[in-house]
Design a protein around this motif. Sequence first.
Motif, PDB file in Angstrom:
ATOM      1  N   UNK A 158      76.846  75.224  48.529  1.00 48.03           N
ATOM      2  CA  UNK A 158      77.881  74.395  49.166  1.00 48.03           C
ATOM      3  C   UNK A 158      78.349  73.274  48.247  1.00 48.03           C
ATOM      4  N   UNK A 159      77.438  72.754  47.405  1.00 48.89           N
ATOM      5  CA  UNK A 159      77.806  71.667  46.499  1.00 48.89           C
ATOM      6  C   UNK A 159      78.526  72.170  45.257  1.00 48.89           C
ATOM      7  N   UNK A 160      78.488  73.481  45.009  1.00 51.13           N
ATOM      8  CA  UNK A 160      79.020  74.018  43.758  1.00 51.13           C
ATOM      9  C   UNK A 160      80.303  74.819  43.936  1.00 51.13           C
ATOM     10  N   UNK A 161      80.455  75.503  45.060  1.00 55.57           N
ATOM     11  CA  UNK A 161      81.565  76.437  45.228  1.00 55.57           C
ATOM     12  C   UNK A 161      82.429  76.084  46.427  1.00 55.57           C
ATOM     13  N   UNK A 206      71.245  82.193  45.448  1.00 56.14           N
ATOM     14  CA  UNK A 206      71.525  80.763  45.361  1.00 56.14           C
ATOM     15  C   UNK A 206      71.229  80.130  46.724  1.00 56.14           C
ATOM     16  N   UNK A 207      70.553  78.982  46.724  1.00 54.91           N
ATOM     17  CA  UNK A 207      70.233  78.287  47.965  1.00 54.91           C
ATOM     18  C   UNK A 207      71.509  77.737  48.608  1.00 54.91           C
ATOM     19  N   UNK A 230      70.258  82.499  52.151  1.00 54.74           N
ATOM     20  CA  UNK A 230      70.639  82.397  50.740  1.00 54.74           C
ATOM     21  C   UNK A 230      71.934  83.162  50.501  1.00 54.74           C
ATOM     22  N   UNK A 231      72.660  82.726  49.482  1.00 57.36           N
ATOM     23  CA  UNK A 231      73.858  83.444  49.041  1.00 57.36           C
ATOM     24  C   UNK A 231      73.478  84.348  47.880  1.00 57.36           C
ATOM     25  N   UNK A 232      74.019  85.552  47.867  1.00 62.65           N
ATOM     26  CA  UNK A 232      73.849  86.455  46.738  1.00 62.65           C
ATOM     27  C   UNK A 232      75.168  86.456  45.991  1.00 62.65           C
ATOM     28  N   UNK A 291      71.291  67.809  43.797  1.00 59.90           N
ATOM     29  CA  UNK A 291      70.793  69.178  43.671  1.00 59.90           C
ATOM     30  C   UNK A 291      69.646  69.254  42.669  1.00 59.90           C
ATOM     31  N   UNK A 292      69.777  68.514  41.556  1.00 55.90           N
ATOM     32  CA  UNK A 292      68.705  68.498  40.562  1.00 55.90           C
ATOM     33  C   UNK A 292      67.434  67.889  41.135  1.00 55.90           C
ATOM     34  N   UNK A 293      67.583  66.805  41.926  1.00 58.92           N
ATOM     35  CA  UNK A 293      66.415  66.173  42.542  1.00 58.92           C
ATOM     36  C   UNK A 293      65.720  67.123  43.501  1.00 58.92           C
TER      37      UNK A 293
END
Length: 203
Positions: free
Chosen positions: A92-95, A86-87, A73-75, A129-131
């Motif tokens: 990876x999909x956000x940042x 954060x998973x 996980x990322x902190x 990501x929502x799914x």
Amino acid sequence: MPKFRKKPVEIEAVQWDGTAEGATPIIDWILSRDATATYRCSNPERCAEHDGDTPHSIVIRTLEGDMSATVDDWIIRGVQGEFYPCKPDIFAATYEPVAPAPAATEAAEPVSRHRFTVLPVDPAAERAAEERARGMADQHETTARVFAGLHRVAEDTVTRVVTLHEQWVAAGPPPPGASLARWWDKRLAELHNAIQPDTTKEK
């Protein structure tokens, strides 16, 4: 309906490798920013017997309550100075990475971190990501229902056995001249029905 786009913001983040050695500088970093985090074992009793053989997590105190970071996980330290896990797939999909800070600045920090900025909005990635998040929530809910059902079944079984025992005590020993074999067979049949009742009769 008006549409909006998320502003590009920069955050600080570090990925945890799951080890105690890797957790120490991350927790020190969080504590140095007046936040709260602890290194916690998922099963303290097993951890005491099998050192290092039990999953651990970094538990971070947030405004929404305690949140646990697990392996990989990322902190994240957000724009308001808040910390949260954060998973990896969502991260990876956000940042995306930002150019590293000068070496002199990094050397003074308690843990080697990286800066990231929010990626342009990708509807497909957001939906995926929502799914995944909904799937994980459904799985947790299903597991909770299963355990709740097992707990109720166990409680009902204990209640039936205790009630049967009270009936036996009230009835007393077998009457004189009675067949002990038949008396015990009847008691064993009653105990079996208390533990595993025949549900077909109820229908």
